[in-house]
Design an enzyme around this catalytic site. Structure first.
Site, PDB file in Angstrom:
ATOM      1  N   GLU A  33       0.839  -1.200   0.000  1.00  6.46           N
ATOM      2  CA  GLU A  33       0.000   0.000   0.000  1.00  6.46           C
ATOM      3  C   GLU A  33       0.874   1.249   0.000  1.00  6.46           C
ATOM      4  OE1 GLU A  33      -1.818   0.819   3.803  1.00  6.46           O
ATOM      5  OE2 GLU A  33      -3.719   1.347   2.863  1.00  6.46           O
ATOM      6  N   HIS A  35       2.510   4.571   1.002  1.00  2.00           N
ATOM      7  CA  HIS A  35       2.750   5.205   2.296  1.00  2.00           C
ATOM      8  C   HIS A  35       3.421   6.557   2.078  1.00  2.00           C
ATOM      9  CE1 HIS A  35       1.442   1.552   4.284  1.00  2.00           C
ATOM     10  NE2 HIS A  35       1.513   2.181   5.420  1.00  2.00           N
ATOM     11  N   ASP A  44       3.462  -1.674   5.979  1.00  4.30           N
ATOM     12  CA  ASP A  44       2.552  -2.522   6.760  1.00  4.30           C
ATOM     13  C   ASP A  44       3.023  -3.976   6.834  1.00  4.30           C
ATOM     14  OD1 ASP A  44       1.111  -0.217   7.019  1.00  4.30           O
ATOM     15  OD2 ASP A  44      -0.628  -0.884   5.874  1.00  4.30           O
ATOM     16  N   HIS A 119      -2.130  -3.578   9.159  1.00  3.98           N
ATOM     17  CA  HIS A 119      -2.831  -2.737   8.166  1.00  3.98           C
ATOM     18  C   HIS A 119      -4.268  -2.615   8.653  1.00  3.98           C
ATOM     19  CE1 HIS A 119      -4.293  -1.530   4.162  1.00  3.98           C
ATOM     20  NE2 HIS A 119      -5.062  -2.604   4.093  1.00  3.98           N
ATOM     21  N   GLU A 121      -7.188  -1.963   7.636  1.00  6.70           N
ATOM     22  CA  GLU A 121      -8.350  -2.569   6.978  1.00  6.70           C
ATOM     23  C   GLU A 121      -8.406  -4.089   7.121  1.00  6.70           C
ATOM     24  OE1 GLU A 121      -6.319  -0.325   5.898  1.00  6.70           O
ATOM     25  OE2 GLU A 121      -7.375   1.333   4.944  1.00  6.70           O
ATOM     26  N   HIS A 176      -1.853   7.073   9.170  1.00  6.57           N
ATOM     27  CA  HIS A 176      -1.309   6.406   7.984  1.00  6.57           C
ATOM     28  C   HIS A 176      -0.150   7.195   7.374  1.00  6.57           C
ATOM     29  CE1 HIS A 176      -1.208   3.898   4.428  1.00  6.57           C
ATOM     30  NE2 HIS A 176      -1.076   5.011   3.747  1.00  6.57           N
ATOM     31  N   GLU A 181       4.221   5.599  11.984  1.00  9.52           N
ATOM     32  CA  GLU A 181       4.770   4.653  11.007  1.00  9.52           C
ATOM     33  C   GLU A 181       6.133   5.118  10.490  1.00  9.52           C
ATOM     34  OE1 GLU A 181       1.334   2.049   8.913  1.00  9.52           O
ATOM     35  OE2 GLU A 181       1.532   4.055   8.073  1.00  9.52           O
TER      36      GLU A 181
HETATM   37 ZN    ZN Z   1       0.591   1.599   7.198  1.00  6.39          ZN
HETATM   38 MN    MN Z   2      -2.264   0.221   5.794  1.00  2.65          MN
END
Ligand code: ZN
Ligand code: MN
Length: 258
Positions: A33, A35, A44, A119, A121, A176, A181
Site C-alpha cells: 500500500e 505510504h 505494513d 494494516h 483494513e 497512515h 509509522e
Molecule cells: Zn501503514
Molecule cells: Mn495500511
C-alpha cells in the site's frame, strides 16, 4: 544451530521440534500500500514483522511468513485504492488466506496463534479468517487451538503518546504514513525512508462517513499521507517499539500462561 524466530528460515525438523515444544506462532497480516512519497510501500509488512520478531524472541515463539497483501485500502485509513502500487485482496480472498494458514499450522500441531494486524483494513477480514480456520480445525477434531488477534499500535502507553504528540494525538486511523509509522520505519528500515520527501499537504479533513465513489473534495491529501510525518525520528520509533514489544509480550504471556 539456527536460532532464527522466523519459521521459514528453519528446516522442517527444527520447526517440528519447536512446535512440539509448544511454540506460539505469530502471523503478521500486512499490505502492499502507498505510504506517501517518502516511504516504501511495504511499511505494513515491515512494522508488524519487526514487532512479531521481538515478541516471539521474548516468549520462545515463531513468526510465520507475513501476508504481504491486505484487504482494500480505504480513503479514510490508508488513502484508498486509487494510488498506483496499492494492491489489495477482496475481503473474502484475504479471509480464506488466513483460514488456510491457520488450518495448516493447526495440523502441524500448533496450538497457540497470534494474528498481528499491520494494516488497519485487515481487522475484520482477519477475524473472519480466524473464525473459519478455527471452525475447520474443530471439524477436523482439533478443538484446543487458542488464538489472539491484535493491532500492534494499540499497545502503547499514554505517556509515550503524550511525549510524541505534545499537541494531541490525532488518532490511529489518521496515522497512515505519518509520525508513528515513519518513526518506526526510521528505526527498522531507514534505507526505505526519504525524509526530504515528507509532504506538508496534510492533515486530512475527512467527514465522519465514507463515500463511493470517492469525491475529489473528500479531504484526502494528494500525497497519501493522512496526518503529519515531520518530526519523525528513529528515537521516537524506539520508544514506540519498546511499548509495543513489552505490552504485547505481557498480553501474550497472560493469555497463554507462558
Ligand atoms: Zn501503514
Ligand atoms: Mn495500511
Amino acid at each position: 544451530m539456527n536460532d532464527s524466530v522466523y519459521m521459514a528460515e528453519l528446516t522442517w525438523p527444527e520447526y517440528q521440534r519447536r512446535v512440539a515444544a509448544g511454540a506460539t506462532i505469530f502471523l503478521p497480516l500486512g499490505a502492499t500500500e502507498q505510504h506517501g512519497p517518502h516511504m516504501a510501500m511495504n511499511v505494513d509488512v515491515v512494522l508488524p514483522t519487526g514487532v512479531c520478531e521481538r515478541v516471539a524472541r521474548n516468549v520462545g515463539g515463531l513468526v510465520a511468513p507475513t501476508v504481504p497483501y491486505g484487504y482494500k485500502s480505504q480513503p479514510r485509513s490508508g488513502g484508498g485504492e486509487a494510488f498506483p502500487g496499492t494492491t489489495s485482496l477482496d475481503a473474502n480472498t484475504f479471509s480464506l488466506v488466513v483460514r488456510d494458514i491457520i488450518r495448516g499450522l493447526g495440523h502441524d500441531g500448533v496450538r497457540r496463534i497470534v494474528l498481528v494486524i499491520g494494516h488497519f483494513e485487515n481487522a475484520w477480514p482477519a477475524v473472519e479468517g480466524l473464525d473459519l480456520g478455527l471452525r475447520e480445525l474443530r471439524r477436523d477434531g482439533i478443538a484446543d487451538m487458542q488464538a489472539m488477534r491484535l493491532e500492534y499500535w494499540d499497545f502503547v502507553r499514554r505517556e509515550t503518546l503524550d511525549r510524541l504528540f505534545p499537541g494531541g494525538f490525532p488518532g490511529t486511523e489518521l496515522e497512515h504514513a505519518s509520525l508513528l509509522e515513519t518513526s518506526l520505519m526510521l528505526l527498522l528500515r531507514p534505507d526505505l525512508v526519504d525524509m526530504e520527501k515528507i509532504p506538508d499537504d496534510g492533515p486530512a479533513t475527512f467527514p465522519t462517513y465514507d463515500r463511493f465513489p470517492v469525491p475529489a473534495d473528500f479531504g484526502l491529501p494528494p500525497s497519501g499521507v493522512l496526518a503529519r510525518a515531520d518530526g519523525s525520528s528513529a528515537e521516537k520509533g524506539a520508544l514506540l517499539m519498546q511499548d509495543h514489544v513489552e505490552l504485547i509480550t505481557a498480553a501474550v504471556r497472560k493469555e497463554f500462561s507462558l
